[in-house]
Design a protein around this motif. Structure first.
Motif, mmCIF file in Angstrom:
data_model
loop_
_atom_site.group_PDB
_atom_site.id
_atom_site.type_symbol
_atom_site.label_atom_id
_atom_site.label_comp_id
_atom_site.label_asym_id
_atom_site.label_seq_id
_atom_site.Cartn_x
_atom_site.Cartn_y
_atom_site.Cartn_z
ATOM 1 N N LEU A 87 -1.646 -2.973 8.896
ATOM 2 C CA LEU A 87 -2.479 -3.240 7.725
ATOM 3 C C LEU A 87 -2.305 -4.705 7.359
ATOM 4 O O LEU A 87 -1.186 -5.167 7.138
ATOM 5 C CB LEU A 87 -2.013 -2.402 6.532
ATOM 6 N N MET A 152 -5.966 1.805 4.673
ATOM 7 C CA MET A 152 -4.758 2.616 4.840
ATOM 8 C C MET A 152 -5.104 3.994 5.423
ATOM 9 O O MET A 152 -4.448 4.479 6.345
ATOM 10 C CB MET A 152 -4.069 2.775 3.481
ATOM 11 N N LEU A 165 3.039 -3.326 7.809
ATOM 12 C CA LEU A 165 2.332 -3.780 6.605
ATOM 13 C C LEU A 165 2.539 -5.285 6.509
ATOM 14 O O LEU A 165 3.667 -5.736 6.275
ATOM 15 C CB LEU A 165 2.927 -3.104 5.368
ATOM 16 N N PRO A 168 0.184 -6.381 2.630
ATOM 17 C CA PRO A 168 -1.111 -5.824 2.255
ATOM 18 C C PRO A 168 -1.316 -5.783 0.745
ATOM 19 O O PRO A 168 -2.437 -5.638 0.293
ATOM 20 C CB PRO A 168 -1.070 -4.402 2.820
ATOM 21 N N LEU A 184 1.856 5.503 0.382
ATOM 22 C CA LEU A 184 2.709 5.192 1.542
ATOM 23 C C LEU A 184 3.997 6.007 1.521
ATOM 24 O O LEU A 184 4.452 6.489 2.556
ATOM 25 C CB LEU A 184 3.076 3.720 1.546
ATOM 26 N N HIS A 193 7.611 -3.290 6.744
ATOM 27 C CA HIS A 193 6.881 -3.957 5.677
ATOM 28 C C HIS A 193 7.304 -5.422 5.602
ATOM 29 O O HIS A 193 8.482 -5.727 5.427
ATOM 30 C CB HIS A 193 7.191 -3.225 4.365
#
Ligand SMILES: Nc1ncnc2c1ncn2[C@@H]1O[C@H](COP(=O)(O)OP(=O)(O)O)[C@@H](O)[C@H]1O
Ligand SMILES: [Mg+2]
Length: 246
Positions: A87, A152, A165, A168, A184, A193
């Motif tokens: 993402l 997502m 991620l 994002p 999430l 992330h």
């Protein structure tokens, strides 16, 4: 040492390096992790998005090796598509189709599902998120937060084992951030992330700190994040914006 390197980790980088036009962007990254929530923190320009693209198999390493869930994501694109989702910060860079359901179905078609299967699965995912009513909504009519949620849902529909991620949530307001974060948290897949904001990574199992293309610290979030924050405040007192060559 050799024995450790041979173990299969969910994310395994061995001396990973990336250069473009003679410029070193990432170098000597070694990281082995099977944590469920992995954070990568670093300043703007530290190489985070480049690392995200390498992990998703969208770039080829200049040095070293990289495996995700045991897969060489660059060499085996088909397996990579089934294994790693990503993402990006800007949903406009991700969205291709005008309407929600077809956008979600697209990734599934890329994975080799038939048109009808992909459409049905897209509907199932929309219903799972309680958004069945969005099916024919024009994506351009959605808010920024809603566009993020479409991205997502599209990536989760592909059932990746690892979801990357890449900042994002940067630029979203606090309620939207919290709402997307809850979606999430509900999914059981592994997250990697990436963020410049330590607040995004609070409570993560592991955090890796990237600085100018190198890993400078790795460990539990409550150990690494306070050190990172202190260093960012220290650097904020300097004037490194005046230097062009860094
Ligand atoms: N294709 C490219 N060509 C030249 N420089 C690049 C390229 N990709 C990234 N860079 C440079 O590499 C550094 C790291 O970029 P990036 O991975 O986007 O960092 P971050 O996501 O941490 O902000 C930046 O200085 C950026 O300008
Ligand atoms: Mg970035």
């Amino acid at each position: 040492m050799q024995a450790t390197a041979d173990l299969r980790h969910a994310v395994q980088l061995e001396d990973l390096g990336y250069e473009v036009a003679g410029r070193v962007i990432l170098s000597g990254l070694t990281l082995r992790s099977s944590a469920r929530r992995i954070g990568v923190v670093g300043r703007n320009g530290s190489g985070k998005s480049t690392l995200a693209r390498l992990l998703a198999g969208l770039l080829a390493p200049s040095r070293g090796t990289l495996r995700v869930e045991g897969i060489d994501v660059q060499a085996d694109r088909k397996a990579a598509l089934a294994t790693v989702g990503i993402l990006f910060q800007n949903p406009e860079h991700q969205i291709i189709f005008p309407r929600v359901q077809e956008e979600i179905a697209f990734g599934l078609r890329q994975q080799g599902r038939s048109k009808s299967e992909a459409a049905a699965e897209a509907l199932r995912v929309l219903a799972l998120f309680d958004k069945a009513g969005w099916k024919d909504a024009p994506i351009q009519s959605l808010s920024q937060g809603q566009k993020h949620l479409v991205c997502m849902m599209a990536v989760l529909a592909m059932r990746p084992q690892l979801l990357i991620l890449d900042e994002p949530f940067a630029g979203l307001d606090i309620p939207t951030k919290m709402q997307l974060g809850r979606h999430l948290d509900r999914c059981a897949i592994r997250l990697l992330h990436i963020s410049h904001d330590p607040g995004d990574l609070r409570g993560y199992d592991e955090v890796h700190w990237l600085d100018r293309g190198r890993l400078v610290a790795s460990g539990a979030a409550d150990l690494v994040l306070p050190r990172f924050t202190a260093e960012m405040i220290r650097q904020g007192g300097l004037d490194d914006l005046s230097q062009l060559s860094d």
